[in-house]
Motif scaffolding. Structure first.
Motif: not given
Length: 718
Positions: A232-255
């Motif tokens: 089966a195939w699963y598809r979605t779109t997701f917008t990243l927030p400014d931070e995740i669990d208190g850690f900034p997102v922009t300018g940083h690597k994510i997993r």
């Protein structure tokens, strides 16, 4: 002369190591102690086997009122006979008088979600992992209390599986209370992406970023579907927030972390990130714009049972690294806990230092990073001070028995240099050291032993020693011998240990485990708790062998190797092409062949196809054996034939019937042992095998999957 000098140098290094340890111990105010023999059960305990039970949820006041109406007698591990969602258990417990001065600990485990109450007060919540909770600190002996447990069904099997009353030295209760706070050092798990559009067996064009999925069904993760060898195939779109669990997102690597049952692919913005075999993490480049939108596509391929996109999770790299460090620190604390559980006389001084140190770290105002550093330093200090008593996490177990030798393995809680003292009969007049650097996994091979002879031995690490045990080198071809076979002991170590205790009465010559010796192979504590520690009642005097199962590969499907397995077994690999995963050996007038039915080779998933290294090795090995031995035994985890499985319709592995069974039937194999389904099945020989039609059997096929895991009770196929 050169060899003698090297030997003398190595001996000097070992002497200096012990001397330095003694000096450090003395300088810390600790007096050097005499050798301590660590018994199989270092601390007294008893199992709570008999209960009163009632199906359905109840008012707590009625549970503790002592009323007998509606309650029936039940035994620990009682399997519910109906579809009840809730079941209550209760019984009175009396603390033995000889437990005076001890901390009284309950050890509880259940299949399902459970709550424990003592005298009407909530004690703890627990489930699939053993929970240790103090009931009395420094008991007087003779105390009585009412223990009640509420178990809620969360899967197909629900029951109370373990309830022990354990007597530990004073101070241990405070230690486990302090160590339970380790969760305070765990950063968040990130954001879980749950809502997808889903479609079965659609075109792989679905991987493209601009693919139109507007007509697809909406579905969440953790929503499985049936259909073997379908996808089966699963598809979605997701917008990243400014931070995740208190850690900034922009300018940083994510997993991007994902888990798929059974395998598949993960795509991001139309680009393939890679293959997924169960659980995989993908490190992404730095996020360079604010709140970018990600297009995520996952292909889920089901091989057996059901297919499932378990989760897709996004976490910052900074939080991920802290989680990795937390996981290792939590593992070390659990190892420290086992140190105190295994040591028959744990030093109260170090119990207090550990407790006070943990409380100081967890209750400080430092940030998580600083707390983790402080905790790491505390654990290093404790390890240094306790090094002379490294404690046997796993008592010695025998591997690869030969005519003139045997390999002895064990595991210590702290790094140490180990040695074996041994001798003929009841003597201990020889000794041999292991590796020349301290380590926790130990392996020493004794060579030059006499054939068909009794030997005594014990292992020593620091100031700790195992009990003296005996083994017998291989019996001659004309002597009778006894084999023990088990499978699927995973996930229930108390039942698995009780099975081992029963096996130990049989005076057998060797043990073969047909896989699933742990619940999940990448969980290192399970190798100790579910496999090798329960083995102590048997493994020290009977050599054991493993035909690896699918659960051992849990968490390692992406590399198709199992490092903890390789580290903890020493299987015979003398024949060309054999490995620790597939191998053969002789005992008496019999030939034993262990295979690995889990290697991924070919489009059908786990199989042993013609042309593969394992297939060609097996073909050569069994053909060479067919006219030389009175008995030929073959072991592999997944069965070629089966009549039932509670996980769904199952009649064995088709590829094994097509590719391996013909070799078995054509080469005088006597018996084939498997597990995988948690039951006992025996297929008696039918008319002789016809290679043209594939019908008939010369061999007996046996499933022995009752080693400790939840038993199956659904029959689908004759």
């Amino acid at each position: 002369m050169r060899r003698r000098r090297i030997t003398e140098f190595n001996t000097l290094i070992i002497f200096l190591f012990y001397f330095i340890q003694s000096v450090l111990l003395a300088s810390s105010g600790e007096k050097k102690q005499a050798m301590i023999t660590q018994p199989f059960d270092p601390h007294p305990y008893f199992e709570l086997l008999d209960w009163q039970m009632q199906y359905g949820d109840l008012n707590a006041q009625d549970v503790f009122s002592g009323k007998a109406d509606g309650w029936e007698k039940a035994r620990l591990n009682h399997r519910w006979k109906n579809d009840a969602k809730i079941t209550w258990y209760r019984r009175e417990v009396t603390v033995p008088n000889n437990y005076k001065g001890k901390d009284i600990i309950l050890v509880l485990r259940a299949n399902g979600s459970a709550k424990a109450y003592v005298n009407g007060e909530h004690l703890c919540d627990f489930g699939g992992y053993p929970k240790r909770k103090a009931v009395f600190v420094s008991a007087n002996g003779g105390e009585k209390f009412m223990l009640s447990i509420r178990v809620a069904r969360t899967g197909r099997d629900a029951r109370l599986t373990r309830a022990d009353v354990l007597a530990m030295p004073a101070g241990y209760a405070d230690f486990i209370a302090a160590s339970a706070q380790v969760h305070k050092l765990q950063p968040g798990k990130g954001i879980e992406v749950r809502n997808f559009r889903y479609k079965m067996s659609t075109s792989d064009e679905a991987a493209k970023k601009d693919f139109d999925d507007s007509g697809w069904e909406e579905r969440t993760t953790q929503n499985s579907w049936q259909g073997e060898f379908q996808y089966a195939w699963y598809r979605t779109t997701f917008t990243l927030p400014d931070e995740i669990d208190g850690f900034p997102v922009t300018g940083h690597k994510i997993r991007l972390s994902t888990s798929i049952n059974d395998k598949g692919e993960l795509w991001l913005d139309g680009q393939k990130l890679g293959q997924v075999d169960e659980d995989v993490d993908f490190l992404l480049p730095k996020v360079v714009t604010t709140n970018p939108t990600l297009q995520i596509a996952a292909k889920v391929v089901n091989k057996h049972g059901s297919g499932n996109l378990r989760y897709v999770r996004i976490i910052t790299e900074a939080a991920y690294q802290l989680r990795e460090k937390y996981t290792e620190l939590a593992r070390q604390i659990e190892r420290l806990n086992r140190y105190f559980l295994r040591h028959p006389f744990p030093n109260p001084k170090w119990l207090k230092i550990a407790t006070d140190g943990l409380n100081a770290v967890f209750e400080s105002d430092d940030d998580i990073d600083d707390k983790q550093t402080r905790l790491s330093n505390l654990l290093i200090t404790l390890s240094d001070h306790m090094a002379m008593h490294p404690v046997l996490m796993v008592q010695p177990y025998l591997q690869n028995m030969r005519d003139d030798g045997v390999t002895i393995m064990w595991e210590t809680a702290l790094p140490a240099i180990g040695k074996v003292q041994f001798g003929e009969g009841d003597k201990l007049d020889s000794e041999i050291f292991g590796q020349y650097s301290p380590r926790t996994m130990h392996k020493i091979t004794l060579v030059g032993l006499k054939k068909d002879t009794d030997y005594s031995y014990r292992i020593i690490a620091g100031a700790m020693a195992s009990p003296v045990q005996k083994f017998h080198t291989k019996k001659p071809k004309n002597a009778p011998f006894k084999i023990l076979v088990r499978a699927d002991n995973q996930s229930n170590p108390r039942i698995g240990e009780n099975v081992i205790k029963l096996m130990a009465r049989e005076n057998a010559d060797l043990l073969v485990s047909v896989g699933d010796v742990v619940g999940r192979g990448d969980q290192l504590p399970q190798w100790i708790d579910e496999c090798f520690y329960p083995l102590r009642w048997l493994g020290g005097h009977v050599p054991s062998y493993i035909a690896i199962g699918n659960h051992e590969y849990g968490g390692y499907w992406n590399i198709h190797e199992v490092p903890p397995f390789e580290e903890r077994v020493e299987h015979p690999t003398q024949t060309t092409g054999s490995t620790k995963y597939w191998y053969s050996f002789d005992y008496g007038n019999a030939h034993f062949i262990c295979l690995d039915a889990n290697k991924t080779e070919g489009p059908l998933g786990e199989r042993i196809p013609p042309g593969s290294q394992q297939y060609e090795w097996f073909k050569n090995d069994v053909e060479n054996a067919k006219d030389k031995y009175e008995w030929i035994f073959v072991f592999f985890h997944q069965p070629p034939y089966s009549e039932g499985w509670s996980g769904g319709y199952y009649n064995g592995e088709e590829h094994l019937r097509k590719e391996i069974v013909p070799l078995i039937e054509a080469n005088n194999v006597t018996m084939v042992f498997s597990g995988h389904t948690h039951a006992y099945e025996r297929g008696l020989p039918h008319p002789p095998y016809d290679p043209e039609t594939g019908k008939g059997n010369n061999a007996v096929y046996i499933i022995t999957g009752g080693g400790g895991g939840t038993l199956d009770n659904h029959k689908y196929y004759e």
